[in-house]
Design a protein around this motif. Structure first.
Motif, PDB file in Angstrom:
ATOM      1  N   VAL A 267       0.827  -1.209   0.088  1.00 26.39           N
ATOM      2  CA  VAL A 267      -0.017   0.013  -0.059  1.00 26.39           C
ATOM      3  C   VAL A 267       0.759   1.301   0.125  1.00 26.39           C
ATOM      4  CG1 VAL A 267      -1.685   1.432   1.253  1.00 26.39           C
ATOM      5  CG2 VAL A 267      -1.803  -1.132   1.041  1.00 26.39           C
ATOM      6  N   LEU A 268       1.871   1.289   0.695  1.00 31.02           N
ATOM      7  CA  LEU A 268       2.838   2.497   0.771  1.00 31.02           C
ATOM      8  C   LEU A 268       3.485   2.736  -0.531  1.00 31.02           C
ATOM      9  CD1 LEU A 268       4.818   1.889   4.363  1.00 31.02           C
ATOM     10  CD2 LEU A 268       3.010   3.652   3.887  1.00 31.02           C
ATOM     11  N   LYS A 269       3.939   1.677  -1.259  1.00 33.80           N
ATOM     12  CA  LYS A 269       4.376   1.933  -2.468  1.00 33.80           C
ATOM     13  C   LYS A 269       3.343   2.377  -3.626  1.00 33.80           C
ATOM     14  CE  LYS A 269       7.797  -1.786  -2.187  1.00 33.80           C
ATOM     15  NZ  LYS A 269       8.334  -3.071  -2.410  1.00 33.80           N
ATOM     16  N   GLU A 270       2.248   1.980  -3.189  1.00 35.88           N
ATOM     17  CA  GLU A 270       1.022   2.471  -4.109  1.00 35.88           C
ATOM     18  C   GLU A 270       0.555   3.999  -3.962  1.00 35.88           C
ATOM     19  OE1 GLU A 270      -2.541   0.034  -3.375  1.00 35.88           O
ATOM     20  OE2 GLU A 270      -1.561  -1.605  -4.820  1.00 35.88           O
ATOM     21  N   GLN A 271       0.840   4.399  -2.708  1.00 42.57           N
ATOM     22  CA  GLN A 271       0.840   5.722  -2.209  1.00 42.57           C
ATOM     23  C   GLN A 271       1.971   6.646  -2.440  1.00 42.57           C
ATOM     24  OE1 GLN A 271      -2.219   6.759  -0.938  1.00 42.57           O
ATOM     25  NE2 GLN A 271      -2.794   4.912  -1.359  1.00 42.57           N
ATOM     26  N   GLY A 272       2.812   6.237  -3.367  1.00 42.79           N
ATOM     27  CA  GLY A 272       4.131   6.934  -3.603  1.00 42.79           C
ATOM     28  C   GLY A 272       5.385   6.795  -2.742  1.00 42.79           C
ATOM     29  N   ALA A 273       5.353   6.074  -1.680  1.00 37.75           N
ATOM     30  CA  ALA A 273       6.543   6.187  -0.542  1.00 37.75           C
ATOM     31  C   ALA A 273       7.645   5.328  -1.297  1.00 37.75           C
ATOM     32  CB  ALA A 273       6.009   5.188   0.596  1.00 37.75           C
ATOM     33  N   ALA A 274       8.830   5.785  -1.226  1.00 30.71           N
ATOM     34  CA  ALA A 274      10.013   5.337  -1.847  1.00 30.71           C
ATOM     35  C   ALA A 274      10.904   4.731  -0.493  1.00 30.71           C
ATOM     36  CB  ALA A 274      10.703   6.579  -2.295  1.00 30.71           C
ATOM     37  N   ASP A 275      11.598   3.658  -1.028  1.00 31.88           N
ATOM     38  CA  ASP A 275      12.683   3.093   0.173  1.00 31.88           C
ATOM     39  C   ASP A 275      12.019   2.441   1.045  1.00 31.88           C
ATOM     40  OD1 ASP A 275      14.875   2.407   0.985  1.00 31.88           O
ATOM     41  OD2 ASP A 275      15.400   4.216   2.188  1.00 31.88           O
ATOM     42  N   VAL A 276      10.882   1.536   0.567  1.00 34.78           N
ATOM     43  CA  VAL A 276      10.255   0.799   1.847  1.00 34.78           C
ATOM     44  C   VAL A 276      11.166  -0.371   2.118  1.00 34.78           C
ATOM     45  CG1 VAL A 276       7.986  -0.466   1.930  1.00 34.78           C
ATOM     46  CG2 VAL A 276       7.915   1.568   0.361  1.00 34.78           C
ATOM     47  N   VAL A 277      11.241  -0.206   3.374  1.00 34.97           N
ATOM     48  CA  VAL A 277      11.824  -1.532   4.141  1.00 34.97           C
ATOM     49  C   VAL A 277      11.113  -2.291   5.107  1.00 34.97           C
ATOM     50  CG1 VAL A 277      13.881  -2.108   5.435  1.00 34.97           C
ATOM     51  CG2 VAL A 277      13.879  -0.291   3.793  1.00 34.97           C
ATOM     52  N   VAL A 278      10.961  -3.578   5.086  1.00 34.93           N
ATOM     53  CA  VAL A 278      10.191  -4.186   6.079  1.00 34.93           C
ATOM     54  C   VAL A 278      11.068  -5.085   6.853  1.00 34.93           C
ATOM     55  CG1 VAL A 278       8.660  -6.153   6.371  1.00 34.93           C
ATOM     56  CG2 VAL A 278       8.232  -4.750   4.474  1.00 34.93           C
ATOM     57  N   ASP A 279      10.913  -5.055   8.238  1.00 30.97           N
ATOM     58  CA  ASP A 279      11.807  -5.515   9.527  1.00 30.97           C
ATOM     59  C   ASP A 279      10.646  -6.156  10.346  1.00 30.97           C
ATOM     60  OD1 ASP A 279      13.508  -6.263  11.212  1.00 30.97           O
ATOM     61  OD2 ASP A 279      14.238  -4.637  11.629  1.00 30.97           O
ATOM     62  N   GLY A 280      10.542  -7.209  10.178  1.00 33.33           N
ATOM     63  CA  GLY A 280       9.558  -7.834  11.326  1.00 33.33           C
ATOM     64  C   GLY A 280       7.956  -7.233  11.218  1.00 33.33           C
ATOM     65  N   GLU A 281       7.567  -6.427  12.230  1.00 36.45           N
ATOM     66  CA  GLU A 281       6.310  -5.800  12.047  1.00 36.45           C
ATOM     67  C   GLU A 281       6.534  -4.436  11.758  1.00 36.45           C
ATOM     68  OE1 GLU A 281       3.766  -6.762  15.542  1.00 36.45           O
ATOM     69  OE2 GLU A 281       3.378  -8.716  14.857  1.00 36.45           O
ATOM     70  N   ARG A 282       7.533  -3.975  11.468  1.00 41.03           N
ATOM     71  CA  ARG A 282       7.943  -2.511  11.152  1.00 41.03           C
ATOM     72  C   ARG A 282       8.250  -2.264   9.883  1.00 41.03           C
ATOM     73  NH1 ARG A 282      10.824   1.860  14.404  1.00 41.03           N
ATOM     74  NH2 ARG A 282      12.304   2.791  12.852  1.00 41.03           N
ATOM     75  N   SER A 285       9.614   3.946   5.621  1.00 45.12           N
ATOM     76  CA  SER A 285       9.758   4.457   3.966  1.00 45.12           C
ATOM     77  C   SER A 285       9.913   5.907   3.963  1.00 45.12           C
ATOM     78  CB  SER A 285       8.479   4.171   3.146  1.00 45.12           C
ATOM     79  OG  SER A 285       7.480   4.783   3.651  1.00 45.12           O
ATOM     80  N   GLU A 286      10.528   6.392   2.861  1.00 44.64           N
ATOM     81  CA  GLU A 286      10.528   7.882   2.922  1.00 44.64           C
ATOM     82  C   GLU A 286       9.188   8.210   2.639  1.00 44.64           C
ATOM     83  OE1 GLU A 286      12.590   9.303  -0.347  1.00 44.64           O
ATOM     84  OE2 GLU A 286      14.568   8.330   0.388  1.00 44.64           O
ATOM     85  N   PRO A 287       8.411   9.527   3.279  1.00 44.75           N
ATOM     86  CA  PRO A 287       7.083   9.654   3.250  1.00 44.75           C
ATOM     87  C   PRO A 287       6.858  10.182   1.885  1.00 44.75           C
ATOM     88  CG  PRO A 287       8.232  11.299   4.285  1.00 44.75           C
ATOM     89  CD  PRO A 287       9.647  10.233   4.163  1.00 44.75           C
ATOM     90  N   PRO A 288       5.414   9.759   1.379  1.00 47.10           N
ATOM     91  CA  PRO A 288       5.218   9.957  -0.111  1.00 47.10           C
ATOM     92  C   PRO A 288       4.749  11.619   0.098  1.00 47.10           C
ATOM     93  CG  PRO A 288       3.527   8.593   1.205  1.00 47.10           C
ATOM     94  CD  PRO A 288       4.766   8.619   2.065  1.00 47.10           C
ATOM     95  N   GLU A 289       4.611  12.181  -1.145  1.00 46.55           N
ATOM     96  CA  GLU A 289       4.271  13.466  -1.303  1.00 46.55           C
ATOM     97  C   GLU A 289       2.814  13.586  -1.239  1.00 46.55           C
ATOM     98  OE1 GLU A 289       6.575  16.052  -1.448  1.00 46.55           O
ATOM     99  OE2 GLU A 289       8.434  15.112  -1.813  1.00 46.55           O
ATOM    100  N   ARG A 290       1.988  13.234  -0.238  1.00 46.49           N
ATOM    101  CA  ARG A 290       0.810  13.569  -0.013  1.00 46.49           C
ATOM    102  C   ARG A 290       0.478  13.409   1.366  1.00 46.49           C
ATOM    103  NH1 ARG A 290      -2.272   9.030  -2.901  1.00 46.49           N
ATOM    104  NH2 ARG A 290      -3.997   9.940  -2.192  1.00 46.49           N
ATOM    105  N   ASP A 291      -0.751  14.088   1.700  1.00 49.72           N
ATOM    106  CA  ASP A 291      -1.209  14.030   3.152  1.00 49.72           C
ATOM    107  C   ASP A 291      -1.057  12.670   3.872  1.00 49.72           C
ATOM    108  OD1 ASP A 291      -2.693  14.343   5.435  1.00 49.72           O
ATOM    109  OD2 ASP A 291      -4.298  15.470   4.506  1.00 49.72           O
ATOM    110  N   LEU A 292      -0.560  12.709   4.792  1.00 47.67           N
ATOM    111  CA  LEU A 292      -0.212  11.410   5.672  1.00 47.67           C
ATOM    112  C   LEU A 292      -1.444  11.004   6.034  1.00 47.67           C
ATOM    113  CD1 LEU A 292       3.155  12.090   7.691  1.00 47.67           C
ATOM    114  CD2 LEU A 292       2.853  10.752   5.334  1.00 47.67           C
ATOM    115  N   ALA A 293      -2.584  11.715   6.436  1.00 48.31           N
ATOM    116  CA  ALA A 293      -3.802  10.972   6.756  1.00 48.31           C
ATOM    117  C   ALA A 293      -4.490  10.340   5.839  1.00 48.31           C
ATOM    118  CB  ALA A 293      -4.762  12.330   7.380  1.00 48.31           C
TER     119      ALA A 293
END
Length: 332
Positions: A267-282, A285-293
């Protein structure tokens, strides 16, 4: 030598405050350059301004030109070109006037191994023509106590650990009140407790009015104690300014905590987030250029069980990576 310009260039959007003006600087360099034999360019056109009263972190990977710069500032080596002023006097020409007002620990202390720590300090102080011999022993005792070596003052220096030698070198720099304290990698060899003690001491010195110029390759360490900083890389100045401003120039990291980490990453990638990293339940990413809400709402709509959603403040490491595209040794 050429005189430094009267002020630093203004940063967009705000006026420089008094502490940032070059005419109020404890250290000011203009075009400072050092080229060694064989053509090696160690420092390349450095324009540095260290505000009076600051704790100034001089940052960069090992080999970035930090120690060469400090040696030029202290008059230990001549620059190839450019100028340096310390306490408003040209260096190295004014070394005899400037250095008695400067305490320095550069590339580790030079010690007589067969003498005790206390006797080493007594010799350091006796070599200072401005030191009062009538108060020598009292000042040596106070300096040992201040760096946590009072109990080890009678031990021979050759039996000191690396961290204890660093402490003794710092004690030598504190034998007299100083307007400027220059420390090159002062926490080298210290354990975490020793590092905390040095941080506390630096803060105390700054509160007493001493400007502290602190060279290190440990960004996290500097971020905890410094008010201002400059970043060097490959002999060149990358940026300088208030620590808070430097970190604010880099975007933070979005952190999502969820048992549905894989779906959250999608979902984060679809929302435009870059450098998404998964570590367990964490998931970070770099925040996407849109309202975080809206990003949070998209996660919920995708049935991602969001247990945490926070934008972490950018660090000096983030700022360095953003400026250079390179990693930085933050752990030593």
């Amino acid at each position: 030598m050429a005189e430094p310009s009267a002020t630093e260039p203004k940063r967009p959007g705000r006026e420089p405050d008094r502490a940032e003006r070059a005419d109020d600087a404890v250290i000011a360099t203009r075009g400072l350059t050092k080229r060694y034999r064989g053509g090696q360019l160690a420092v390349d056109g450095l324009d540095l301004t260290v505000p009076a009263g600051s704790v100034f972190g001089f940052l960069g990977p090992n080999g970035s030109g930090k120690t060469t710069t400090i040696r030029m500032l202290m008059g230990l080596i001549e620059p190839t070109s450019g100028s340096a002023r310390v306490l408003d006097r040209p260096m190295p020409r004014a070394s005899r006037t400037v250095l008695p007002r400067v305490g320095a620990l550069i590339e580790g202390p030079a010690l007589y191994g067969f003498l005790s720590g206390r006797d080493n300090l007594l010799r350091y102080d006796a070599a200072d023509p401005t030191a009062d011999p009538r108060t020598r022993r009292e000042r040596v005792a106070a300096a040992l106590d201040r760096v946590g070596l009072a109990a080890a003052g009678g031990k021979k220096a050759k039996a000191y650990s690396l961290g204890m030698k660093q402490r003794l070198g710092l004690a030598a720099a504190l034998l007299q009140p100083r307007r400027l304290l220059v420390l090159d990698e002062p926490t080298n060899g210290l354990d975490p407790q020793g590092m905390r003690e040095i941080r506390t001491l630096v803060r105390e010195l700054a509160s007493d009015g001493t400007t502290v110029f602190l060279s290190s390759h440990l960004l996290d360490e500097i971020e905890q104690v410094c008010t201002h900083a400059a970043v060097m890389a490959q002999g060149r100045l990358i940026t300088q300014g208030a620590v808070a401003d430097l970190a604010a120039g880099a975007r933070g990291r979005l952190v999502v905590t969820t048992p549905d980490a894989g779906e959250a990453a999608r979902v984060l990638k679809e929302q435009g987030a870059a450098d998404v990293v998964v570590d367990g339940e964490r998931v970070t990413s770099e925040p996407p250029e849109r309202d975080l809400a809206e990003v949070n709402a998209a996660l919920v709509a995708a049935r991602v069980r969001v247990r945490g959603f926070v934008l972490e403040r950018a660090s000096l490491e983030d700022a360095f990576v953003a400026l250079t595209g390179e990693g930085f040794d933050v752990a030593g």
